[in-house]
Design a protein around this motif. Structure first.
Motif, short mmCIF file in Angstrom:
data_model
loop_
_atom_site.label_atom_id
_atom_site.label_comp_id
_atom_site.label_asym_id
_atom_site.label_seq_id
_atom_site.Cartn_x
_atom_site.Cartn_y
_atom_site.Cartn_z
N TYR A 100 0.83 -1.21 0.00
CA TYR A 100 0.00 0.00 0.00
C TYR A 100 0.86 1.26 0.00
CZ TYR A 100 -3.87 -3.05 1.35
OH TYR A 100 -4.81 -4.04 1.38
N ALA A 101 0.43 2.26 -0.77
CA ALA A 101 0.93 3.63 -0.66
C ALA A 101 -0.32 4.50 -0.62
CB ALA A 101 1.82 4.00 -1.83
N VAL A 102 -0.87 4.65 0.58
CA VAL A 102 -2.17 5.30 0.70
C VAL A 102 -2.07 6.52 1.61
CG1 VAL A 102 -3.46 3.19 0.24
CG2 VAL A 102 -2.93 3.81 2.60
N ALA A 103 -2.98 7.47 1.39
CA ALA A 103 -3.05 8.69 2.19
C ALA A 103 -1.66 9.35 2.21
CB ALA A 103 -3.60 8.40 3.58
N GLY A 104 -1.11 9.63 3.41
CA GLY A 104 0.21 10.25 3.47
C GLY A 104 1.30 9.42 2.81
N GLY A 105 1.08 8.11 2.72
CA GLY A 105 2.03 7.26 2.01
C GLY A 105 2.08 7.57 0.53
N SER A 106 0.93 7.95 -0.04
CA SER A 106 0.92 8.37 -1.45
C SER A 106 1.62 9.70 -1.60
CB SER A 106 -0.50 8.42 -2.01
OG SER A 106 -1.27 9.44 -1.41
N ASP A 107 1.54 10.58 -0.58
CA ASP A 107 2.29 11.84 -0.63
C ASP A 107 3.78 11.57 -0.75
OD1 ASP A 107 0.41 14.01 -0.49
OD2 ASP A 107 0.04 13.54 1.61
N ILE A 108 4.29 10.61 0.04
CA ILE A 108 5.72 10.29 -0.03
C ILE A 108 6.07 9.73 -1.40
CG2 ILE A 108 7.55 8.83 0.90
CD1 ILE A 108 6.06 8.91 3.61
N ALA A 109 5.29 8.76 -1.88
CA ALA A 109 5.59 8.14 -3.18
C ALA A 109 5.56 9.17 -4.30
CB ALA A 109 4.61 7.01 -3.45
N LEU A 110 4.52 10.01 -4.32
CA LEU A 110 4.36 10.96 -5.42
C LEU A 110 5.29 12.15 -5.32
CD1 LEU A 110 0.46 10.89 -5.83
CD2 LEU A 110 2.19 9.61 -7.11
N SER A 111 6.02 12.28 -4.21
CA SER A 111 7.06 13.30 -4.10
C SER A 111 8.36 12.84 -4.77
CB SER A 111 7.34 13.64 -2.63
OG SER A 111 6.23 14.28 -2.04
N CYS A 112 8.44 11.56 -5.12
CA CYS A 112 9.62 11.06 -5.83
C CYS A 112 9.50 11.37 -7.32
CB CYS A 112 9.75 9.55 -5.61
SG CYS A 112 10.16 9.09 -3.92
N ASP A 113 10.63 11.37 -8.00
CA ASP A 113 10.62 11.64 -9.45
C ASP A 113 9.90 10.54 -10.21
OD1 ASP A 113 12.24 14.03 -9.29
OD2 ASP A 113 13.93 12.69 -8.85
N PHE A 114 10.09 9.31 -9.76
CA PHE A 114 9.49 8.15 -10.42
C PHE A 114 8.80 7.29 -9.38
CE2 PHE A 114 13.46 9.19 -12.63
CZ PHE A 114 13.00 9.45 -13.91
N VAL A 115 7.70 6.67 -9.78
CA VAL A 115 7.05 5.65 -8.95
C VAL A 115 6.95 4.39 -9.79
CG1 VAL A 115 5.04 5.02 -7.58
CG2 VAL A 115 5.67 7.44 -7.80
N VAL A 116 7.48 3.30 -9.25
CA VAL A 116 7.35 1.98 -9.87
C VAL A 116 6.60 1.11 -8.86
CG1 VAL A 116 8.53 -0.01 -10.84
CG2 VAL A 116 9.48 2.29 -11.17
N MET A 117 5.49 0.51 -9.30
CA MET A 117 4.62 -0.24 -8.41
C MET A 117 4.57 -1.71 -8.77
SD MET A 117 1.25 2.22 -7.98
CE MET A 117 0.49 1.10 -6.76
N ALA A 118 4.32 -2.53 -7.77
CA ALA A 118 3.87 -3.89 -8.05
C ALA A 118 2.46 -3.80 -8.62
CB ALA A 118 3.86 -4.71 -6.77
N GLU A 119 2.14 -4.65 -9.57
CA GLU A 119 0.82 -4.59 -10.21
C GLU A 119 -0.32 -4.74 -9.22
OE1 GLU A 119 1.88 -6.30 -14.69
OE2 GLU A 119 1.24 -7.70 -13.10
N ASN A 120 -0.08 -5.48 -8.15
CA ASN A 120 -1.14 -5.73 -7.17
C ASN A 120 -1.10 -4.76 -5.99
OD1 ASN A 120 1.16 -6.68 -5.94
ND2 ASN A 120 0.32 -8.65 -5.34
#
Length: 294
Positions: free
Chosen positions: A126-146
């Motif tokens: 999960y990258a949710v709520a404030g966790g998505s803020d951290i992820a989307l502050s990076c230049d790139f986001v690479v996710m597991a499909e699930n």
């Protein structure tokens, strides 16, 4: 003793490791799905500063220990606790006290965006709520499909302070995410252009390492110049102004009639019950209903 981000034992909520030209910052509260406690934003910023100060480092990977990247702010701690805490003041509230606290968190997350060296969020779980803020502050986001990403507190008790959704998705898709609070998986996030790539979880490390190593072969001054040029375009579009409003609005959501209803429900019946109501699609009581009890 004075905090020294260069010391190997400097951090309590993150781990800092160096692999040749790549630095890894691991969010390290796995028992809480790496939920953001009071010390984590500052430790992320200190780890980014450490990587930028190291002449051998060319790229930075941010990841989460255990089952998730980051489940957001540790709201169980803030929402269930009776009375005042950093997330909720007694009425009448002082919006500037709240703003200064959340602005500080936002600025520390955004060190990933403003880092001279490129940053990659490696997202599983999960990258949710404030966790998505951290992820989307990076230049790139690479996710597991699930893996899952989204900002459920957009339904009540939150506004994403980094505001990176609109800059990555454009207005319509940003509204699709923030006017529903839905979570989407990595495959969908890639389809709509929110993240660079989504791969089977077993391939996530290889995909991230390949990208990091590709950039690590580029001179640091070239990486810095290209990144500064692109970020300047986002700044001209009004990133700082948008973040100022988003951070003010985040405080308002926690002190609105609906926000106080959510806090009261979390205190009485537990945070998980309040979240289940928030995310269920049931109508959230508002305005007149809250005043009249109907």
């Amino acid at each position: 003793s004075r905090f020294n981000p260069m010391a190997d034992d400097a951090f309590e909520t993150v781990r800092y490791e160096k692999e040749g030209r790549i630095a890894r910052i691991t969010l390290d509260r796995p028992d809480r799905l790496n939920a953001i406690g009071s010390g984590m934003p500052g430790e992320i910023a200190a780890a980014v500063a450490r990587a930028n100060a190291d002449d051998e480092i060319h790229a930075i990977v941010v990841q989460g220990a255990g089952r998730a990247f980051c489940a957001g702010y540790d709201l169980k701690e803030y929402a269930e606790a009776e009375g005042e805490n950093p997330g909720v003041q007694s009425m009448p509230w002082d919006p500037m006290i709240d703003y200064k606290w959340m602005r500080d968190c936002t600025e520390k997350f955004m060190t990933l965006w403003r880092s001279d060296k490129p940053t990659i969020a490696k997202v599983h779980g999960y990258a949710v709520a404030g966790g998505s803020d951290i992820a989307l502050s990076c230049d790139f986001v690479v996710m597991a499909e699930n893996a899952q990403i989204g900002y459920p507190p957009a339904r009540v008790w939150g506004c994403p302070t980094t505001a990176m959704w609109v800059y990555r998705l454009g207005p319509e898709m940003a509204k699709r995410m923030l006017l529903t609070g839905d979570l989407i998986d990595g495959a969908e996030a890639k389809r709509i252009g929110l993240v660079l790539d989504a791969v089977p979880e077993a391939e996530l490390e290889d995909r991230v390492k390949t990208l990091a190593q590709r950039m690590a072969g580029v001179p640091k001054n070239q990486l810095m110049m290209q990144k500064m040029m692109i970020n300047q375009a986002i700044d001209i579009m009004g990133l700082r102004h948008t973040q100022m409003f988003a951070t003010l609005f985040d405080g308002m959501t926690r002190h609105s009639p609906e926000g106080m209803w959510f806090k009261d429900l979390a205190e009485r019946e537990g945070f998980h019950t309040a979240v289940a109501h928030r995310d269920s699609g049931q109508a959230i009581p508002e305005g007149r209903e809250l005043k009249t009890g109907r």
